[in-house]
Scaffold this motif. Structure first.
Motif, PDB file in Angstrom:
ATOM      1  N   ILE A   1       2.027   1.896  -3.495  1.00 52.00           N
ATOM      2  CA  ILE A   1       0.920   2.431  -4.291  1.00 52.00           C
ATOM      3  C   ILE A   1       0.744   3.917  -3.998  1.00 52.00           C
ATOM      4  O   ILE A   1       0.641   4.741  -4.907  1.00 52.00           O
ATOM      5  CB  ILE A   1      -0.386   1.665  -4.005  1.00 52.00           C
ATOM      6  N   ASP A   2       0.705   4.268  -2.717  1.00 55.59           N
ATOM      7  CA  ASP A   2       0.525   5.664  -2.324  1.00 55.59           C
ATOM      8  C   ASP A   2       1.660   6.546  -2.854  1.00 55.59           C
ATOM      9  O   ASP A   2       1.420   7.650  -3.344  1.00 55.59           O
ATOM     10  CB  ASP A   2       0.437   5.779  -0.802  1.00 55.59           C
TER      11      ASP A   2
ATOM     12  N   GLY B   1      -7.622   7.479  -0.735  1.00 54.50           N
ATOM     13  CA  GLY B   1      -7.549   6.023  -0.762  1.00 54.50           C
ATOM     14  C   GLY B   1      -7.420   5.463  -2.169  1.00 54.50           C
ATOM     15  O   GLY B   1      -8.219   5.783  -3.050  1.00 54.50           O
TER      16      GLY B   1
ATOM     17  N   ARG C   1      -3.599   9.341   0.906  1.00 53.07           N
ATOM     18  CA  ARG C   1      -4.098   8.379   1.898  1.00 53.07           C
ATOM     19  C   ARG C   1      -5.536   8.691   2.297  1.00 53.07           C
ATOM     20  O   ARG C   1      -6.326   7.791   2.546  1.00 53.07           O
ATOM     21  CB  ARG C   1      -3.204   8.377   3.126  1.00 53.07           C
TER      22      ARG C   1
ATOM     23  N   SER D   1      -6.104   1.740  -4.433  1.00 50.25           N
ATOM     24  CA  SER D   1      -5.705   0.342  -4.364  1.00 50.25           C
ATOM     25  C   SER D   1      -5.571  -0.169  -5.790  1.00 50.25           C
ATOM     26  O   SER D   1      -5.988   0.475  -6.745  1.00 50.25           O
ATOM     27  CB  SER D   1      -6.733  -0.496  -3.601  1.00 50.25           C
TER      28      SER D   1
ATOM     29  N   GLN E   1       0.826  -1.197   0.000  1.00 50.34           N
ATOM     30  CA  GLN E   1       0.000   0.000   0.000  1.00 50.34           C
ATOM     31  C   GLN E   1       0.864   1.251   0.000  1.00 50.34           C
ATOM     32  O   GLN E   1       0.555   2.242  -0.650  1.00 50.34           O
ATOM     33  CB  GLN E   1      -0.953   0.005   1.197  1.00 50.34           C
TER      34      GLN E   1
END
Length: 73
Positions: free
Chosen positions: A6-7, A25, A22, A27, A3
């Motif tokens: 990804i961020d 959000g 964050r 994914s 994660q």
């Protein structure tokens, strides 16, 4: 891919802060899942067919006669 990775990738691509990314959000989506919709919507589209609406509202003050030959001289 974690994660955090990804961020970080979204931050680099968008220029947003890590805090904003964050908060929103993100994914990774499964490419094999083609019917994915995080917010399904069964409502009809918000459009108006103005021509159809006008036909429904447009009423003749005096109905037209179908057989005009009777009235012709």
């Amino acid at each position: 891919m974690t994660q955090r990775e990804i961020d970080d990738a979204v931050c680099v691509a968008t220029g947003d802060t890590l805090c904003d990314v964050r908060r929103i959000g993100f994914s990774i989506a499964d490419p094999l899942e083609v019917n994915f919709d995080p917010e399904p919507d069964d409502l009809p589209p918000n459009i108006i067919d103005w021509d159809q609406l006008e036909l429904e509202r447009n009423y003749a003050v005096y109905p037209m006669r179908r057989d005009r030959r009777r009235w012709a001289a």
